[in-house]
Design a protein around this motif. Sequence first.
Motif, short mmCIF file in Angstrom:
data_model
loop_
_atom_site.label_atom_id
_atom_site.label_comp_id
_atom_site.label_asym_id
_atom_site.label_seq_id
_atom_site.Cartn_x
_atom_site.Cartn_y
_atom_site.Cartn_z
N GLY A 158 1.08 -1.23 0.32
CA GLY A 158 -0.03 -0.35 0.12
C GLY A 158 0.92 1.32 -0.05
N ASP A 159 0.57 1.96 0.64
CA ASP A 159 1.08 3.34 0.45
C ASP A 159 1.45 4.57 1.82
N CYS A 160 1.07 3.19 2.62
CA CYS A 160 1.10 4.00 4.35
C CYS A 160 2.84 2.71 4.82
N PRO A 161 3.68 4.37 5.31
CA PRO A 161 5.03 3.10 5.23
C PRO A 161 4.73 2.82 7.12
N LEU A 162 4.80 1.29 7.34
CA LEU A 162 4.77 1.13 9.29
C LEU A 162 6.19 1.27 10.03
N VAL A 163 7.31 0.80 9.17
CA VAL A 163 7.99 1.47 10.23
C VAL A 163 9.12 1.02 9.55
N GLU A 164 10.49 1.58 9.87
CA GLU A 164 12.03 1.09 9.29
C GLU A 164 12.62 0.05 9.69
N MET A 165 12.91 -0.90 8.79
CA MET A 165 13.82 -2.05 9.19
C MET A 165 15.07 -1.79 8.89
N ASN A 166 16.21 -1.97 9.65
CA ASN A 166 17.19 -2.60 9.39
C ASN A 166 18.05 -4.01 8.99
N TYR A 167 17.90 -4.20 7.95
CA TYR A 167 18.68 -5.18 7.93
C TYR A 167 19.94 -5.18 7.47
#
Length: 184
Positions: free
Chosen positions: A124-133
């Motif tokens: 979708g167009d909703c960023p939920l979280v940023e994840m460091n991988y």
Amino acid sequence: MEELYHCMKHPEKSPTNYIPKNDVFAAYKKRWVNSFNTAAPGHVVEELFLDKYAKSIFWSEIRLPVFIGEYHSVHVGAKDDLPILVNDALSSKYPFYLGYNFFEFSVRYDKGGSEKEFGMFGYGDCPLVEMNYSGKVYTIWNLVPAKDKYGYPLSKALKNAYGKGSAGPVLRDAPCLEEVLGVS
């Protein structure tokens, strides 16, 4: 499937040229399950594969079951297509057929082209979280149900095909990252 069958039955012959220490064919018959991937509609899979497999050496002689490792036909409506092969797995007509895995969970935007036609959920167009991988930061987006060629949600079609109707897990919206951070 046929090539592997012949190699297992006669491993000492070409192209394998292997002299086994154990009974390879007995292990194959006891432990093996055949599989294939397809994007053909369910009725085509019945006609071109399942009906023929029923008469093949795989079932008539050695009783090897089969399943579809990746299944999703984008050429037909999922609402009517997905139940066909689920019902076939329950039918006495195809006792060897174990069922299918739906291909695939989320749209592969990274592959592009026709691969983007597959996937039960899109982003979708909703960023939920940023994840460091591994030192790289990725945005995790909300999921939205992808639809078949007639606009029917694939997740609903698959849920109905497996007999869950309206029961089962419910998708709920998570707050967008901007809402969590208090930014607009």
